[in-house]
Structures are given as structure tokens and as C-alpha cells.
Design a protein around this motif. Structure first.
Motif, short mmCIF file in Angstrom:
data_model
loop_
_atom_site.label_atom_id
_atom_site.label_comp_id
_atom_site.label_asym_id
_atom_site.label_seq_id
_atom_site.Cartn_x
_atom_site.Cartn_y
_atom_site.Cartn_z
N THR A 168 0.81 -1.27 0.04
CA THR A 168 0.08 -0.21 0.07
C THR A 168 1.04 1.44 -0.04
OG1 THR A 168 0.13 0.13 2.53
CG2 THR A 168 -1.88 -1.18 1.57
N PRO A 169 0.14 2.32 -0.37
CA PRO A 169 1.04 3.59 -0.27
C PRO A 169 1.62 3.95 1.02
CG PRO A 169 -1.10 3.82 -1.52
CD PRO A 169 -1.34 2.55 -0.81
N ASP A 170 0.74 3.58 2.35
CA ASP A 170 1.45 3.65 3.54
C ASP A 170 2.71 3.07 3.71
OD1 ASP A 170 -0.81 5.26 4.20
OD2 ASP A 170 -1.82 3.51 5.53
N THR A 171 2.88 1.73 3.36
CA THR A 171 3.91 1.14 3.44
C THR A 171 5.12 1.93 2.50
OG1 THR A 171 2.90 -0.89 3.78
CG2 THR A 171 5.30 -1.12 3.21
N VAL A 172 4.90 2.15 1.46
CA VAL A 172 5.88 2.92 0.68
C VAL A 172 6.06 4.21 1.62
CG1 VAL A 172 6.31 4.46 -1.45
CG2 VAL A 172 4.83 2.34 -1.36
N ALA A 173 5.28 4.96 2.01
CA ALA A 173 5.60 6.18 3.11
C ALA A 173 6.70 5.78 4.16
CB ALA A 173 4.02 6.83 3.74
N GLY A 174 6.38 4.44 4.81
CA GLY A 174 7.52 3.99 5.75
C GLY A 174 8.83 4.13 5.14
N VAL A 175 8.86 3.59 3.96
CA VAL A 175 10.24 3.49 3.09
C VAL A 175 10.81 4.95 2.95
CG1 VAL A 175 11.51 2.93 1.15
CG2 VAL A 175 9.49 1.49 2.05
N TYR A 176 9.73 5.77 2.46
CA TYR A 176 10.35 7.50 2.27
C TYR A 176 10.91 7.84 3.62
CZ TYR A 176 7.19 7.55 -1.87
OH TYR A 176 6.50 7.49 -3.15
N ARG A 177 10.11 7.73 4.76
CA ARG A 177 10.60 8.13 6.07
C ARG A 177 11.82 7.67 6.35
NH1 ARG A 177 5.17 6.86 7.54
NH2 ARG A 177 4.07 8.85 7.06
N PHE A 178 12.18 6.18 6.47
CA PHE A 178 13.41 5.60 6.62
C PHE A 178 14.46 6.21 5.75
CE2 PHE A 178 16.52 2.17 6.37
CZ PHE A 178 16.65 1.91 7.63
N LEU A 179 14.16 6.43 4.55
CA LEU A 179 15.27 6.80 3.74
C LEU A 179 15.89 8.23 3.99
CD1 LEU A 179 14.03 5.51 0.18
CD2 LEU A 179 15.78 4.54 1.64
#
Ligand code: GLY
Length: 369
Positions: free
Chosen positions: A80-91
């Protein structure tokens, strides 16, 4: 032994697919991509992380500017987009910039989601695919389709983004359960059916070794299967035309997948969809009755279903109309002109689809025969 298959984009070398049987050569490949000066983030899910996360991180640590790992919970419901948001935050926290690179370590969910994060973070950074399931090795890691599900619609949001490398360690196939392994096989069978009759016959001849997961035979199988996908995606990378041939079995397959609320595996639905599409091809006298029954029965030794219980065929037909593959209200259906040659057809009627769904519907009557 490692083998390589180069993928071209606009007739120029774009990335290699490496077929091998361990992770040992991964760093050499990354080094050749200039990764010694980059930050690398492995993106993986909880299931794959348990198996290979530490080993792959170990291979990279100390060799590049920084090596880190982002793990999200396993399961399609997390694509989902939420999981992608988690990746962005981590990066962002880890200070990743445009020159850095993501490593998608896992199956189709990980590959599609990481590719989408790579396509959009800072307007696009590099990524590589390290697929660990047969389905992702045979299909989703190649050709640059990335994306996530949205509001229950599969792959509704995405982008075309080519990886810099696809690194297949076939030894990862040994940890798959049977159901997952054979689900991936459906896409391989599809490649033979749509483009390569000799490969289709090779699959029949090597059935025993494939089911036994003989790694050398699996390597040859994937090389030949990926070669079919290579030829299709090189000619039509963004699906303006012939790439749609890869959707053989997917119109009815996706409808069944949705109807069953994703309880069946993707490859199981594709197998059912291939049987149904082959049935329409037979009824239109494009293939013979013998060929139809041979195609249908070929899925059986690979533990793939050729019929299904508890469905409402009319509902399945309705669901085929909500498929993404519609164009101006018409379904782009893929039929077989012969084994090894698929064609796009926009004239398949609801009645034909219904008859094909009835053919794969295992009814009470069949049970009493
Ligand atoms: N899986 C179909 C495609 O890559 O186009």
C-alpha cells in the motif's frame, strides 16, 4: 554456474538478469554499478528477512558508503501507499540522496513496492531486484512494472521504472512451500504457450526435474522463460501493444482472484484463466480439441488447478469487466492462435467468457459423474 541475460531498452543495454545459485556474486555486480560510493537500503518483508536479510546485509556492510535494511510486515495487504511512506521516512532519516540505491529483496510485493518507492523518492533513484520467489523471478522482477494496491484495487497506482540489475539466486527457491513454488510455475507455462512452443514441450519433457526442483534445470527453465519476457518487454516496454500478450490467462484469472478475495494464489488463478482462454481459442477453432485438453491437463502435474468450486460464473463475468486491461469499454482478451502464438482479440463476448467460466466450474453434476 552464473549466466546473464541482458535486457535492452530503446535497443541499448539497460540491465542484466543474472541467474545463479547463491548470493556470493551480488557485491561484484553492485560494485560494477558503482555502488562502493553509494548508500544502499535493502527493502524486504518480515518473512524474507528471517531467511536472507542478515546474510545479504552482511555482504554489503563495510563495502559501500552505508548499508541499511528496511523491513515491513509480510503480506499482500501491506502493498500500500502507507508502506511506501514508511520507506520514504526511513530513507530520509538515513540521509539517502539521488545517487543512492534500493535493493528489493523478496517476492512480487517487495519488488513492486520497492520499485515504486525508487521511482518516486526524490523523483527517482536507482534500484535493483533480488527476487526470491518463482513468481517474481519468472515475471514481476522483469520489465519495470512497479506499483502498489489502492483501496482494494490491485496495482492501481504505479510507474514504469527499470531496475539496474535483476539478481536471481535460485537457491532461494528451495525454501518456498509447494503451493508458492507451483503458483510461480503458471507464469512460466504461460510464457511457453504465448510465444515458444519448443519451450512448452521442454517443460513437459522436464516435468519430473522441475517438480523435484533440480537447481540446474530450474536455471535453464528461468533463462528460457525470461527470454520470452525479454523479447516482449523490449519490443513494447510500456504496454502500448504486444506486451498485453503477457496477460494471457489474466482477464478471467484476475476476476477469480478478486471473487475469491485473494484466498487463491495468483498463479493458481492464472492457471484457471489460461485453461478458460484456451477453451475459447478451441471453441473459435484456433486450436484443436486435442491441444486444448493437452494444455488443460499440463497444469495438473504442477499442482495447479484446472477447475474451481463454489463460484457464481455470472459474477466472474461481471468482474472481468472491471479489469484494468479494458480499452474503450472493450476487453483486450488474449487468445491462442496456436501453441506458442498468442494474439490480442477485442471481440470476445460475454457469452464466450461465461461458457469458458462454466467449463472450469466444477459443479455438483461433475461430482456425481
Ligand atoms: N506481468 C505482465 C507484465 O509484466 O507485463
Amino acid at each position: 554456474m552464473s549466466e546473464k541475460l541482458p535486457i535492452l531498452y530503446n535497443k541499448k543495454p539497460c540491465y542484466d538478469i543474472v541467474f545463479t545459485q547463491s548470493f556470493d556474486g551480488l557485491w561484484d555486480e553492485l560494485q560494477a554499478l558503482g555502488c562502493a560510493d553509494k548508500r544502499l537500503c535493502i527493502v524486504t518483508d518480515s518473512k524474507v528477512d528471517e531467511l536472507y536479510g542478515a546474510a545479504v546485509l552482511n555482504l554489503l556492510e563495510g563495502k559501500c558508503l552505508k548499508a541499511v535494511k528496511y523491513v515491513f510486515p509480510n503480506g499482500e495487504e501491506n502493498k500500500t501507499p502507507d508502506t511506501v511512506a514508511g520507506v520514504y521516512r526511513f530513507l530520509i532519516e538515513e540521509g539517502f540522496d539521488r545517487k543512492d540505491l534500493l535493493v528489493a529483496l523478496g517476492g512480487g510485493v517487495v519488488g513492486d513496492l520497492t520499485g515504486f518507492a525508487a521511482a518516486t523518492y526524490l523523483r527517482g533513484i536507482d534500484f535493483i531486484q533480488v527476487p526470491t520467489t518463482l513468481l517474481s523471478q519468472a515475471d514481476s522482477s522483469i520489465g519495470g512494472k512497479t506499483g502498489v494496491d489502492f483501496d482494494g484495487y490491485k496495482n492501481m497506482v504505479g510507474a514504469f521504472k527499470m531496475p539496474r540489475l535483476v539478481y536471481m539466486n535460485l537457491a532461494t527457491l528451495s525454501t518456498l512451500d509447494d503451493r508458492q513454488f507451483f503458483s510461480g510455475f503458471a507464469e512460466i507455462m504461460k510464457h511457453g504457450l504465448i510465444k515458444d512452443c519448443i519451450f512448452y514441450e521442454w517443460l513437459i519433457e522436464n516435468m519430473y526435474e522441475i517438480c523435484e526442483r533440480d537447481l540446474n534445470v530450474l536455471q535453464e527453465m528461468l533463462l528460457r522463460s525470461c527470454n520470452v519476457k525479454k523479447l516482449v518487454v523490449e519490443k513494447d516496454p510500456t504496454e502500448q501493444g504486444d506486451r498485453a500478450l503477457l496477460n494471457f490467462g489474466h482477464t478471467i484469472g484476475h476476476a477469480i482472484e478478486k471473487y475469491k478475495n485473494f484466498q487463491l494464489y495468483h498463479g493458481e488463478c492464472v492457471a484457471l484463466g489460461c485453461v478458460a482462454a484456451a477453451y475459447i481459442s478451441w471453441k473459435r477453432e484456433m486450436i484443436s480439441m486435442e491441444e486444448y485438453y493437452e494444455i488443460r491437463d499440463m497444469f495438473v502435474p504442477f499442482n495447479l488447478p484446472i477447475s474451481i468450486y463454489d463460484i457464481d460464473p455470472g459474477e466472474i463475468v461481471k468482474l472481468t469487466k472491471s479489469d484494468k486491461k479494458m480499452e474503450a469499454g472493450k476487453i483486450k482478451f488474449i487468445l491462442l492462435k496456436k501453441i506458442g502464438k498468442a494474439v490480442i482479440d477485442r471481440t470476445v463476448t460475454e457469452e464466450e467468457i461465461l461458457a469458458a467460466v462454466n467449463e472450469i466450474n466444477f459443479s455438483e453434476e461433475d461430482a456425481h459423474e
